[in-house]
Design a protein around this motif. Structure first.
Motif, PDB file in Angstrom:
ATOM      1  N   ARG A   1       7.476 -43.862 -12.046  1.00  0.00           N
ATOM      2  CA  ARG A   1       8.078 -43.342 -10.809  1.00  0.00           C
ATOM      3  C   ARG A   1       7.887 -41.831 -10.693  1.00  0.00           C
ATOM      4  O   ARG A   1       7.618 -41.302  -9.606  1.00  0.00           O
ATOM      5  CB  ARG A   1       9.578 -43.678 -10.765  1.00  0.00           C
ATOM      6  N   LEU A   2       8.029 -41.123 -11.806  1.00  0.00           N
ATOM      7  CA  LEU A   2       7.896 -39.676 -11.777  1.00  0.00           C
ATOM      8  C   LEU A   2       6.450 -39.253 -11.497  1.00  0.00           C
ATOM      9  O   LEU A   2       6.203 -38.297 -10.748  1.00  0.00           O
ATOM     10  CB  LEU A   2       8.385 -39.070 -13.092  1.00  0.00           C
ATOM     11  N   VAL A   3       5.503 -39.949 -12.094  1.00  0.00           N
ATOM     12  CA  VAL A   3       4.099 -39.650 -11.831  1.00  0.00           C
ATOM     13  C   VAL A   3       3.763 -39.934 -10.371  1.00  0.00           C
ATOM     14  O   VAL A   3       3.074 -39.139  -9.710  1.00  0.00           O
ATOM     15  CB  VAL A   3       3.188 -40.463 -12.776  1.00  0.00           C
ATOM     16  N   GLU A   4       4.250 -41.035  -9.859  1.00  0.00           N
ATOM     17  CA  GLU A   4       4.022 -41.385  -8.463  1.00  0.00           C
ATOM     18  C   GLU A   4       4.545 -40.296  -7.533  1.00  0.00           C
ATOM     19  O   GLU A   4       3.879 -39.903  -6.559  1.00  0.00           O
ATOM     20  CB  GLU A   4       4.707 -42.715  -8.148  1.00  0.00           C
ATOM     21  N   SER A   5       5.738 -39.789  -7.801  1.00  0.00           N
ATOM     22  CA  SER A   5       6.314 -38.722  -6.976  1.00  0.00           C
ATOM     23  C   SER A   5       5.491 -37.444  -7.069  1.00  0.00           C
ATOM     24  O   SER A   5       5.265 -36.760  -6.063  1.00  0.00           O
ATOM     25  CB  SER A   5       7.755 -38.454  -7.411  1.00  0.00           C
ATOM     26  N   SER A   6       5.026 -37.122  -8.268  1.00  0.00           N
ATOM     27  CA  SER A   6       4.208 -35.916  -8.446  1.00  0.00           C
ATOM     28  C   SER A   6       2.929 -35.993  -7.632  1.00  0.00           C
ATOM     29  O   SER A   6       2.531 -35.034  -6.963  1.00  0.00           O
ATOM     30  CB  SER A   6       3.866 -35.739  -9.930  1.00  0.00           C
ATOM     31  N   LEU A   7       2.271 -37.135  -7.681  1.00  0.00           N
ATOM     32  CA  LEU A   7       0.985 -37.290  -7.008  1.00  0.00           C
ATOM     33  C   LEU A   7       1.121 -37.370  -5.492  1.00  0.00           C
ATOM     34  O   LEU A   7       0.140 -37.168  -4.770  1.00  0.00           O
ATOM     35  CB  LEU A   7       0.275 -38.534  -7.537  1.00  0.00           C
ATOM     36  N   ALA A   8       2.329 -37.649  -5.004  1.00  0.00           N
ATOM     37  CA  ALA A   8       2.554 -37.741  -3.559  1.00  0.00           C
ATOM     38  C   ALA A   8       2.685 -36.376  -2.901  1.00  0.00           C
ATOM     39  O   ALA A   8       2.628 -36.266  -1.671  1.00  0.00           O
ATOM     40  CB  ALA A   8       3.807 -38.562  -3.286  1.00  0.00           C
ATOM     41  N   GLN A   9       2.854 -35.320  -3.683  1.00  0.00           N
ATOM     42  CA  GLN A   9       3.113 -33.998  -3.129  1.00  0.00           C
ATOM     43  C   GLN A   9       1.823 -33.264  -2.775  1.00  0.00           C
ATOM     44  O   GLN A   9       0.769 -33.490  -3.390  1.00  0.00           O
ATOM     45  CB  GLN A   9       3.899 -33.159  -4.140  1.00  0.00           C
ATOM     46  N   PRO A  10       1.878 -32.344  -1.806  1.00  0.00           N
ATOM     47  CA  PRO A  10       0.725 -31.481  -1.534  1.00  0.00           C
ATOM     48  C   PRO A  10       0.363 -30.681  -2.787  1.00  0.00           C
ATOM     49  O   PRO A  10       1.233 -30.333  -3.598  1.00  0.00           O
ATOM     50  CB  PRO A  10       1.234 -30.555  -0.427  1.00  0.00           C
ATOM     51  N   GLU A  11      -0.939 -30.385  -2.929  1.00  0.00           N
ATOM     52  CA  GLU A  11      -1.418 -29.676  -4.112  1.00  0.00           C
ATOM     53  C   GLU A  11      -1.531 -28.170  -3.858  1.00  0.00           C
ATOM     54  O   GLU A  11      -1.979 -27.742  -2.795  1.00  0.00           O
ATOM     55  CB  GLU A  11      -2.778 -30.210  -4.535  1.00  0.00           C
TER      56      GLU A  11
END
Length: 365
Positions: free
Chosen positions: A197-207
């Protein structure tokens, strides 16, 4: 651990790089606590003074010569990211971030000769009265990092593999090796579910460009009052909230929750106003922020345990209680609406907290 000796060619290399005399200047090695009484004496022999190290294998020395001071980094090329340091330093400087000037580098030996930024680390100068002004400066630095993303194509991605590796340090080093507890299959599944879940949230954010360790021990106050950034060689392209939560939920200093969330939302507003972030609700941005902080702090538990157990750096143990507090707060905050968080918090409370309470570093906090 026995300190490795100072390379005999370190001082001659630095002096040669400065083109200040020749030969083999006498080496005087002192602890930094002794002070640098010869910095202003142009006739004094060149001198190296040990500067406190960091979490890596790098070592730092202050060179005093000709009435000037410089910093020499001895960074073994087999373990340290020296090419990355140089390329990120240039990227940040071009983006308007104050970083140490580079005077010379020998990548084969792992020697870097740098501008001396002084000894005023931000951490001890933060208090209720000073923090707002300093954090506004920090936000300006983060704006520069966000804008630098357009010219940072060469940086590694903060991808699922790297995020997952960081999170894997928790069961291996904190749970298994520091606490001496081996989770069963059910426990490992609980850890993995939260990590996903934490990785999924990280990857959903603008870079944006992510420093990856943007906190009060890696920010220096210059004589002008300007903040300079150090320890940036691990920079990546990653989540927009990563450096923000690293700063506001600093592993070495803690602020009231309302104040932290106010700063986070004000920073969100500034990104939106400058066209660097699309409009996003308070709840969604704070979820990104909170969950990114949880990812970072779970990683840090494993990293600090590894620094102690593998590298013999016991100073980080005293910082574990604050990191644990951050972890438990965010878990409790989202447990009512996130079953994965609730399950992890229950397992953590049931299986790990009794073991944590037995640790000497926990009792001393």
């Amino acid at each position: 651990m026995v300190a490795r000796p100072v390379p005999p060619d370190l001082l001659p290399w630095a002096m040669g790089s400065l083109a200040s005399g020749g030969g083999d200047p006498a080496l005087v090695l002192e602890d930094s606590d002794a002070g640098d009484t010869d910095a202003g004496n142009e006739g004094a022999a060149p001198k190296l003074t040990v500067i406190a190290g960091d979490a890596s294998n790098r070592r730092y020395f202050r060179l005093s010569t000709g009435g000037q001071t410089y910093v020499i980094a001895e960074a073994p090329p087999e373990t340290e990211k020296n090419p990355e340091f140089l390329s990120v330093r240039q990227l940040l400087a071009e983006a308007g971030v104050r970083v140490p000037s580079l005077i010379a580098a020998d990548l084969d030996q792992g020697y870097l000769l740098l501008e001396d930024l002084g000894d005023r680390v931000l951490l001890p100068e933060l208090n209720d009265e000073s923090v707002d002004d300093y954090y506004q400066q920090c936000f300006s630095i983060l704006h520069c990092l966000a804008r630098a993303g357009e010219s940072a194509a060469g940086l590694p991605a903060y991808d699922a593999a790297l995020l997952g590796e960081e999170l894997s340090r928790f069961p291996e080093w904190f749970v298994g090796k520091l606490l001496g507890y081996e989770p069963d299959a059910a426990g490992l599944a609980i850890i993995e579910a939260l990590a996903d879940r934490l990785v999924e949230s990280s990857l959903a954010q603008p870079e944006v460009v992510v420093h990856r360790d943007f906190h009060s021990r890696n920010l220096m106050i210059l004589d002008s009052g300007e903040l300079a950034v150090i320890d940036f060689q691990d920079a990546v392209l990653g989540p927009v909230t990563y450096d923000l939560v690293s700063l506001l939920r600093d592993c070495y200093i803690r602020w009231p929750q309302d104040r932290v969330r106010g700063w986070a939302l004000a920073y969100r507003d500034s990104l939106v106003e400058q066209g660097m972030l699309e409009s996003i609700s308070d709840a969604d941005f704070l979820r990104w922020f909170d969950w990114q902080g949880l990812q970072r702090h779970i990683k840090v538990l494993g990293t600090f345990a590894r620094l102690y157990l593998r590298d013999g750096k016991d100073g980080y143990l005293a910082d574990l209680p604050m990191v644990l507090t951050y972890v438990e707060e965010v878990l409790a905050m989202y447990a009512p609406q996130e079953p994965v968080f609730a399950e992890f918090l229950g397992w953590f409370t049931r299986e790990l907290k009794p073991l944590i309470a037995q640790q000497s570093w926990s009792k001393a906090s």
